[in-house]
Design an enzyme around this catalytic site. Structure first.
Site, PDB file in Angstrom:
ATOM      1  N   ASP A   8       1.024  14.224   0.661  1.00 14.83           N
ATOM      2  CA  ASP A   8       0.828  15.678   0.656  1.00 14.83           C
ATOM      3  C   ASP A   8       2.217  16.314   0.598  1.00 14.83           C
ATOM      4  OD1 ASP A   8       1.861  15.513   3.214  1.00 14.83           O
ATOM      5  OD2 ASP A   8       0.181  16.524   4.196  1.00 14.83           O
ATOM      6  N   HIS A   9       2.295  17.639   0.791  1.00 14.85           N
ATOM      7  CA  HIS A   9       3.585  18.329   0.700  1.00 14.85           C
ATOM      8  C   HIS A   9       4.578  17.824   1.750  1.00 14.85           C
ATOM      9  CE1 HIS A   9       0.932  20.372   3.497  1.00 14.85           C
ATOM     10  NE2 HIS A   9       1.997  20.820   4.130  1.00 14.85           N
ATOM     11  N   CYS A  65       1.950  11.450   4.778  1.00 17.40           N
ATOM     12  CA  CYS A  65       1.854  12.873   5.099  1.00 17.40           C
ATOM     13  C   CYS A  65       2.874  13.127   6.211  1.00 17.40           C
ATOM     14  CB  CYS A  65       0.423  13.283   5.465  1.00 17.40           C
ATOM     15  SG  CYS A  65      -0.293  12.506   6.917  1.00 17.40           S
ATOM     16  N   GLY A  66       2.733  14.199   6.954  1.00 19.58           N
ATOM     17  CA  GLY A  66       3.726  14.491   7.981  1.00 19.58           C
ATOM     18  C   GLY A  66       3.783  13.411   9.048  1.00 19.58           C
ATOM     19  N   THR A  67       2.626  13.059   9.581  1.00 19.58           N
ATOM     20  CA  THR A  67       2.537  12.022  10.611  1.00 19.58           C
ATOM     21  C   THR A  67       2.006  10.702  10.076  1.00 19.58           C
ATOM     22  OG1 THR A  67       0.290  12.721  11.098  1.00 19.58           O
ATOM     23  CG2 THR A  67       2.046  13.712  12.439  1.00 19.58           C
ATOM     24  N   GLY A  70      -3.433  11.886   9.187  1.00 17.87           N
ATOM     25  CA  GLY A  70      -4.516  12.474   8.402  1.00 17.87           C
ATOM     26  C   GLY A  70      -4.778  11.735   7.106  1.00 17.87           C
ATOM     27  N   HIS A  98      -2.079 -10.169   9.128  1.00 16.70           N
ATOM     28  CA  HIS A  98      -3.298 -10.344   9.934  1.00 16.70           C
ATOM     29  C   HIS A  98      -4.455  -9.442   9.504  1.00 16.70           C
ATOM     30  CE1 HIS A  98      -1.351 -12.388  13.714  1.00 16.70           C
ATOM     31  NE2 HIS A  98      -1.069 -13.000  12.567  1.00 16.70           N
ATOM     32  N   ARG A 132      -8.284 -17.727  10.497  1.00 15.42           N
ATOM     33  CA  ARG A 132      -9.067 -17.027  11.523  1.00 15.42           C
ATOM     34  C   ARG A 132      -9.048 -15.512  11.325  1.00 15.42           C
ATOM     35  NH1 ARG A 132      -4.113 -17.963  13.665  1.00 15.42           N
ATOM     36  NH2 ARG A 132      -3.183 -16.413  15.058  1.00 15.42           N
ATOM     37  N   HIS A 133      -8.053 -15.032  10.596  1.00 16.66           N
ATOM     38  CA  HIS A 133      -7.954 -13.584  10.393  1.00 16.66           C
ATOM     39  C   HIS A 133      -8.966 -13.068   9.373  1.00 16.66           C
ATOM     40  CE1 HIS A 133      -4.478 -13.630  12.913  1.00 16.66           C
ATOM     41  NE2 HIS A 133      -3.908 -14.551  12.148  1.00 16.66           N
TER      42      HIS A 133
HETATM   43  C1  RB5 Z   1       0.800  19.109   7.266  1.00 13.80           C
HETATM   44  O1  RB5 Z   1       1.483  20.116   7.941  1.00 13.80           O
HETATM   45  C2  RB5 Z   1       0.392  18.005   8.233  1.00 13.80           C
HETATM   46  O2  RB5 Z   1      -0.629  18.451   9.062  1.00 13.80           O
HETATM   47  C3  RB5 Z   1       0.006  16.758   7.484  1.00 13.80           C
HETATM   48  O3  RB5 Z   1       1.024  16.363   6.654  1.00 13.80           O
HETATM   49  C4  RB5 Z   1      -0.314  15.520   8.321  1.00 13.80           C
HETATM   50  O4  RB5 Z   1       0.679  15.270   9.260  1.00 13.80           O
HETATM   51  C5  RB5 Z   1      -1.681  15.446   8.892  1.00 13.80           C
HETATM   52  O5  RB5 Z   1      -2.080  14.430   9.475  1.00 13.80           O
END
Ligand code: RB5
Length: 142
Positions: A8-9, A65-67, A70, A98, A132-133
């Site tokens: 994403d952005h 994405c940011g984290t 998502g 695994h 086993r995996h």
């Molecule tokens: C975008 O601001 C952020 O919410 C997205 O990139 C992501 O981290 C969501 O999980």
């Protein structure tokens, strides 16, 4: 190995680096977007990469994405997709060894370029151990 990549952005800025790292590791890369910093919705790109990986047998994906949360949740909605949200080389290596992960996911806001490079290298150079995996991986699908 062939990789479909999608962000994403919040992952857009790192996408070119990901492509360069994968090409240095002799991987083929298909960029599925996003193509600018304009705000978009991460599920659109998680789904895009998941569908492409499922359609092209033996291929893999990288989603950002940011984290990484998502976009990995979105990709994992597809039967047959195992998107692993990783934070270091060890988790990326074990995701392949695994869990037979077919998509590497991470957050651009969580890790620096050095860690990203080490995760991609670990993911690309590690094979599924099977044994086993395999039974456990088969039990993932409901
Ligand atoms: C975008 O601001 C952020 O919410 C997205 O990139 C992501 O981290 C969501 O999980």
């Amino acid at each position: 190995m062939k990789f479909y990549i999608g962000t994403d952005h919040a992952g857009f800025e790192i996408k070119k680096d990901i492509e360069n790292i994968l090409k240095r590791l002799n991987c083929e890369v298909v960029d599925l977007g996003t193509y600018s910093k304009e705000s978009v919705d991460y599920p659109d790109f998680g789904h895009k990469v998941a569908r492409a990986v499922l359609k092209d047998e033996g291929s893999f994906g990288v989603v950002v994405c940011g984290t990484g949360i998502g976009i990995s949740i979105s990709a994992n909605k597809h039967k047959g997709i195992r998107a692993a949200l990783c934070h270091d080389a060890y988790s990326a290596k074990m995701a392949r060894a695994h869990n037979d992960a077919n998509i590497l996911a991470f957050g651009q806001r969580m890790v620096g370029l050095g860690v990203i490079e080490s995760m991609i290298e670990a993911f690309v150079t590690t094979s599924f151990e099977g044994g086993r995996h395999l039974k456990r991986v088969e039990k993932i699908e409901v």
